[in-house]
Write a protein that holds these residues in place. Structure first.
Motif, mmCIF file in Angstrom:
data_model
loop_
_atom_site.group_PDB
_atom_site.id
_atom_site.type_symbol
_atom_site.label_atom_id
_atom_site.label_comp_id
_atom_site.label_asym_id
_atom_site.label_seq_id
_atom_site.Cartn_x
_atom_site.Cartn_y
_atom_site.Cartn_z
ATOM 1 N N VAL A 77 12.064 -20.041 -9.883
ATOM 2 C CA VAL A 77 11.014 -19.030 -9.774
ATOM 3 C C VAL A 77 10.514 -18.821 -8.346
ATOM 4 O O VAL A 77 10.429 -17.700 -7.842
ATOM 5 C CB VAL A 77 9.835 -19.391 -10.709
ATOM 6 N N ILE A 78 10.165 -19.883 -7.678
ATOM 7 C CA ILE A 78 9.532 -19.765 -6.362
ATOM 8 C C ILE A 78 10.522 -20.199 -5.283
ATOM 9 O O ILE A 78 10.988 -21.339 -5.275
ATOM 10 C CB ILE A 78 8.249 -20.623 -6.297
ATOM 11 N N GLY A 79 10.813 -19.283 -4.388
ATOM 12 C CA GLY A 79 11.737 -19.589 -3.311
ATOM 13 C C GLY A 79 11.011 -20.176 -2.120
ATOM 14 O O GLY A 79 9.884 -20.674 -2.228
ATOM 15 N N VAL A 80 11.648 -20.096 -0.978
ATOM 16 C CA VAL A 80 11.051 -20.680 0.225
ATOM 17 C C VAL A 80 9.850 -19.870 0.696
ATOM 18 O O VAL A 80 9.002 -20.376 1.436
ATOM 19 C CB VAL A 80 12.094 -20.777 1.358
ATOM 20 N N ASP A 81 9.774 -18.598 0.288
ATOM 21 C CA ASP A 81 8.662 -17.746 0.710
ATOM 22 C C ASP A 81 7.731 -17.476 -0.467
ATOM 23 O O ASP A 81 7.921 -16.536 -1.241
ATOM 24 C CB ASP A 81 9.204 -16.427 1.276
#
Length: 256
Positions: A120-124
């Motif tokens: 769900v949540i990437g590096v950004d």
């Protein structure tokens, strides 16, 4: 060695053991600590180590800092408050309900955007929030939880506070925020970094940059009713020990 000498040594050993036991019993006491919910993982590890080291018994009551401080003001029998901010201990100190010289910062918290789904949540994390492709985002209630204030500040600084109002769900404290996200009631939430799971299934998370919210300095204070409780003072001393500070750092807090 003669039998007489053996008997003398045995008697001395028994007396010494009895003295040690008596001292332990004399100093064994109980401390009831009101602990901010974000610190649940840390205090769970600190509690048995403290009890072994001190001989005292620790009882922990978890909750939001605002509610715990309010309960102290209403006469709740807490000996120590481990708050998630500096404001509540300051209020207790100025009102005479907290012992001024006992107050200190025991940890500095960090905020994280977390989902149990590893995709769900990437590096950004900002991109995830700005895209708004979620039904619900959970934050702690800013009225009673310092991590909720930090979450609100983060969204305000990103310019997202007005636009995300329809998707925000507020938990009573940061522990409830974690539970709601972990259960799947919401896709993601702004949680305490200390609550993000470690190991093989951490999900996905983004450490919110420190410049998006005010530092989460967490103060401890001795409640005035417990000023003569040796167990309460021992707990505050233990939180300053290398062993306790090591646990606090391992769980993602900065150290003062």
């Amino acid at each position: 060695m003669t039998k007489d000498r053996t008997d003398r040594h045995l008697r001395r050993a028994i007396i010494a053991a009895a003295l040690v036991l008596n001292v332990a019993v004399a100093h064994a006491d109980e401390v009831i600590a009101a602990v901010a919910a974000n610190f649940a993982g840390a205090i769970a590890r600190i509690e048995p180590a403290f009890e072994r080291a001190s001989g005292h018994q620790l009882t922990v009551v978890l909750g939001s800092s605002g509610k715990l401080a309010a309960q102290i003001q209403q006469g709740a029998p807490f000996d120590v408050l481990l708050s998630a901010d500096v404001e509540r201990p300051d209020v207790l100190e100025k009102s005479g309900l907290g012992v001024a010289e006992s107050r200190f910062t025991y940890a500095i918290g960090r905020l994280a955007l977390w989902s149990p789904d590893p995709q769900v949540i990437g590096v950004d994390g900002q991109a995830y929030l700005r895209a708004g492709g979620f039904r619900h985002l959970v934050i702690a209630n800013p009225a009673v939880a310092p991590y909720g204030v930090a979450a609100q500040q983060t969204l305000e600084n990103l310019g997202l506070w007005p636009t995300l109002q329809d998707k925000l769900v507020r938990g009573e404290d940061i522990g409830q925020v974690y539970s709601m996200v972990a259960s799947g009631a919401a896709e993601a939430g702004l949680v305490a970094l200390s609550t993000v799971p470690v190991g093989s299934r951490p999900g996905s998370y983004w450490k919110v940059p420190q410049d998006l919210y005010a530092p989460l300095e967490q103060d401890a204070i001795l409640v005035t009713r417990a000023r003569d409780n040796p167990a309460a003072r021992a707990l505050l001393d233990y939180l300053k020990s290398p062993a306790a500070r090591s646990v606090i750092a391992e769980l993602g807090y900065d150290l003062p």
